[in-house]
Scaffold this active site. Structure first.
Site, mmCIF file in Angstrom:
data_model
loop_
_atom_site.group_PDB
_atom_site.id
_atom_site.type_symbol
_atom_site.label_atom_id
_atom_site.label_comp_id
_atom_site.label_asym_id
_atom_site.label_seq_id
_atom_site.Cartn_x
_atom_site.Cartn_y
_atom_site.Cartn_z
ATOM 1 N N LYS A 199 0.836 -1.207 0.000
ATOM 2 C CA LYS A 199 0.000 0.000 0.000
ATOM 3 C C LYS A 199 0.872 1.259 0.000
ATOM 4 C CE LYS A 199 -3.822 -2.460 2.092
ATOM 5 N NZ LYS A 199 -4.503 -2.939 3.293
ATOM 6 N N GLN A 221 -4.565 -1.576 9.511
ATOM 7 C CA GLN A 221 -4.470 -2.911 8.904
ATOM 8 C C GLN A 221 -5.067 -3.958 9.850
ATOM 9 O OE1 GLN A 221 -3.237 -3.599 5.700
ATOM 10 N NE2 GLN A 221 -4.063 -5.619 6.111
ATOM 11 N N ASP A 239 -11.228 3.083 4.042
ATOM 12 C CA ASP A 239 -11.538 1.652 3.929
ATOM 13 C C ASP A 239 -13.047 1.426 3.884
ATOM 14 O OD1 ASP A 239 -9.625 -0.276 3.557
ATOM 15 O OD2 ASP A 239 -8.998 -0.334 5.655
#
Ligand code: NDP
Length: 288
Positions: free
Chosen positions: A53, A97, A120
């Protein structure tokens, strides 16, 4: 029939080229898009995902910051960092994460992210907006999967879609997006009776299970479009250590019309759509 590959690397590169131009445009307006990534613990797969990422941000001209914490860090330390990033105008997206270590309340951590920076799309506000078809950050993995249909010109209207898996981050939002796009959607899970019968009805089959090669060619309707979200590491045999999906690629490709490979399918598209959401957030900040 041998299925056509839906290539997530190629589609991702194509979209990311446009993102770079967008990031430059925003930077010229004084808003350099920025993403903060928080990683807690030493999970090897998570470390790879975070590295990918951060690298993808650099290639797309997006500023990124990475915060890593030991597995036994006190949750308050992470909450404090999220509060700091929520207030930081350089940061337009915050990603924690997953999975988090067991002493964390993952829902509480995700809810601590400011809605405007929830790239997200996991917060309750975003989930509700997605359900209502309102503007929102679409969770990156199902968002990426939808891009394959768009790119290949696959219409979803009136199609039978079966999603195997009902997680908050993949299965449920995937089902919602397919429904909004006009498909008739069935969601299967571990308590589903006769999974094969459901799968065989699917014009569009999405596997998001986390079980290596569970969906085999004999479970797929001839001509179906197969999206394999799963990422599993093969434990034994000559391919031990390699990655595979939830779909048995070799048997499935003989039956399907289109199929995503693993690796190189949904995975790169997930990261691509994270960049898309970060840019969208920066654009909102630029026009605020
Ligand atoms: P979860 O473990 O949260 O969910 C798995 C789902 O599969 C659950 O709904 C579960 O049902 C269902 N399931 C489990 N066993 C069966 C079975 N035998 N028959 C039918 N359904 C079953 O996983 P995620 O949704 O987070 O991830 C799924 C996969 O996708 C994993 O391999 C993960 O690594 C991968 N992934 C890939 C991403 C990418 O970028 N490509 C991003 C995110 C995830 P129940 O709810 O009843 O337990």
């Amino acid at each position: 029939m041998t299925a056509q590959l839906l290539d997530g690397v190629a589609l991702g590169q194509k979209l990311r080229a446009g993102f770079k131009l967008k990031a430059e445009e925003l930077a010229a307006q004084g808003v350099r898009p920025g993403l903060a990534v928080i990683l807690v613990g030493e999970d090897a797969a998570s470390q790879v995902y975070v590295r990918n990422k951060v690298n993808a941000c650099a290639q797309a001209g997006i500023h990124s910051e990475k915060y890593t914490y030991a597995p036994d860090v006190a949750p308050q330390v992470v909450f404090d960092k999220i509060a700091e990033l929520n207030a930081d105008p350089k940061i337009h997206g915050i990603l924690v994460q997953l999975p988090l270590p067991g002493h964390f309340d993952a829902d509480a951590v995700l809810e601590a992210i400011a809605p405007a920076k929830d790239v997200d799309g996991f917060r309750a506000e975003n989930v509700g907006a997605l359900m209502q078809g309102q503007p929102c950050f679409i969770p990156c993995t199902p968002y990426g999967a939808m891009k394959f249909f768009e790119e290949a010109g696959i219409s979803l209207k009136g199609k039978e879609a079966v999603v195997v898996g009902r997680s908050n981050i993949v299965g449920k939002p995937m089902a919602m997006l397919l429904m909004h796009a006009g498909a008739t959607v069935t969601v299967c899970h571990s308590q589903t009776r006769d999974l094969k019968a459901h799968c065989l009805r699917a014009d569009i089959l999405v596997a998001a299970i986390g079980k290596a090669k569970m969906i085999t060619g004999d479970m797929i309707k001839p001509g179906a479009v197969v999206i394999d979200v799963g990422i599993n590491r093969i434990q034994e045999g000559p391919d031990a250590g390699k990655l595979c999906g939830d779909v048995d690629f070799e048997s499935a490709r003989e039956v399907a019309s289109f199929i995503t490979p693993v690796p190189g399918g949904v995975g790169p598209m997930t990261i691509t759509m994270l960049l898309a959401n970060t840019l969208e957030s920066a654009e909102r900040a630029a026009s605020a």
